[in-house]
Design an enzyme around this catalytic site. Structure first.
Site, PDB file in Angstrom:
ATOM      1  N   CYS A 193       0.859  -1.185   0.000  1.00 38.47           N
ATOM      2  CA  CYS A 193       0.000   0.000   0.000  1.00 38.47           C
ATOM      3  C   CYS A 193       0.901   1.243   0.000  1.00 38.47           C
ATOM      4  O   CYS A 193       1.801   1.352   0.828  1.00 38.47           O
ATOM      5  CB  CYS A 193      -0.882  -0.010   1.236  1.00 38.47           C
ATOM      6  SG  CYS A 193      -1.841   1.498   1.456  1.00 38.47           S
ATOM      7  N   CYS A 216       0.316   3.113   3.616  1.00 40.57           N
ATOM      8  CA  CYS A 216       0.789   2.640   4.921  1.00 40.57           C
ATOM      9  C   CYS A 216       1.784   1.491   4.824  1.00 40.57           C
ATOM     10  O   CYS A 216       2.189   0.945   5.858  1.00 40.57           O
ATOM     11  CB  CYS A 216      -0.399   2.229   5.786  1.00 40.57           C
ATOM     12  SG  CYS A 216      -1.164   0.677   5.268  1.00 40.57           S
ATOM     13  N   CYS A 254      -7.380  -0.666   1.229  1.00 40.78           N
ATOM     14  CA  CYS A 254      -6.421  -1.248   2.165  1.00 40.78           C
ATOM     15  C   CYS A 254      -7.089  -1.501   3.512  1.00 40.78           C
ATOM     16  O   CYS A 254      -7.753  -0.626   4.050  1.00 40.78           O
ATOM     17  CB  CYS A 254      -5.245  -0.289   2.325  1.00 40.78           C
ATOM     18  SG  CYS A 254      -4.094  -0.777   3.624  1.00 40.78           S
ATOM     19  N   CYS A 258      -8.284  -5.016 -10.173  1.00 35.88           N
ATOM     20  CA  CYS A 258      -7.817  -3.978 -11.090  1.00 35.88           C
ATOM     21  C   CYS A 258      -7.348  -2.801 -10.236  1.00 35.88           C
ATOM     22  O   CYS A 258      -8.156  -2.062  -9.686  1.00 35.88           O
ATOM     23  CB  CYS A 258      -8.982  -3.586 -11.992  1.00 35.88           C
ATOM     24  SG  CYS A 258      -8.544  -2.423 -13.267  1.00 35.88           S
TER      25      CYS A 258
HETATM   26 ZN    ZN Z   1      -2.783   1.120   3.546  1.00 30.36          ZN
END
Ligand code: ZN
Length: 157
Positions: free
Chosen positions: A73, A76, A121, A144
């Site tokens: 991500c 984070c 996320c 996607c």
């Molecule tokens: Zn994240």
């Protein structure tokens, strides 16, 4: 009786409309103010992760990332996808057939007159992209993803 029924019906409607967007107002493990995210992220990543923007197809450098590793991500740094599940979808967006365990969550997205499944996320709530059911085996799913919402870490995935 009639009034009571109407009130109950109205209440049910309100409950349903609220349930349709569970990520709004939901709490995540990693939380920052909008200003903090803006300072932390590139303008493109901020637009996608925090405001559900979509990068232009074919623009992500991760499209041609074929090394072994993990896709994290960009908000984070939680590992979200393994290079083992990446495939060439031809859409112009990095595509995967499965996320890592306990990495992403989904919500129903009814924007643009379509019903799609939004993917974000699990740890920071950052918007990543959408998942469709026209992917390859073994899952039949196509995650996607906006490449700008991810970063790549080479190594054993
Ligand atoms: Zn994240």
């Amino acid at each position: 009786m009639l009034l009571g029924g109407l009130a109950a019906g109205t209440f049910a409607l309100l409950r349903n409309s609220r349930a349709a967007s569970p990520s709004k107002g939901k709490h995540f493990e990693v939380e920052k103010t909008d200003a903090e995210w803006k300072a932390l992220l590139s303008p493109a990543a901020y637009d996608v992760l925090r405001h559900e923007g979509t990068e232009r197809a074919g623009t992500s450098s991760l499209l041609n990332e074929h090394r072994d590793g993990s896709f994290l991500c960009a908000g984070c740094a939680l590992p979200l996808f393994s290079s083992k599940t990446k495939f060439e979808s031809g859409t112009g967006w990095p595509s995967f057939y499965a996320p890592l365990p306990n990495a992403v969550e989904t919500t129903e997205d009814r924007s643009f007159l379509m019903v799609r499944t939004e993917v974000h996320c699990r740890r920071c709530g950052g918007h990543l992209g959408h998942v469709f059911d026209d992917g390859p085996k073994p899952t039949g799913l196509r995650y996607c993803m906006n490449g700008v919402a991810l970063s790549f870490r080479p190594g054993s995935a």
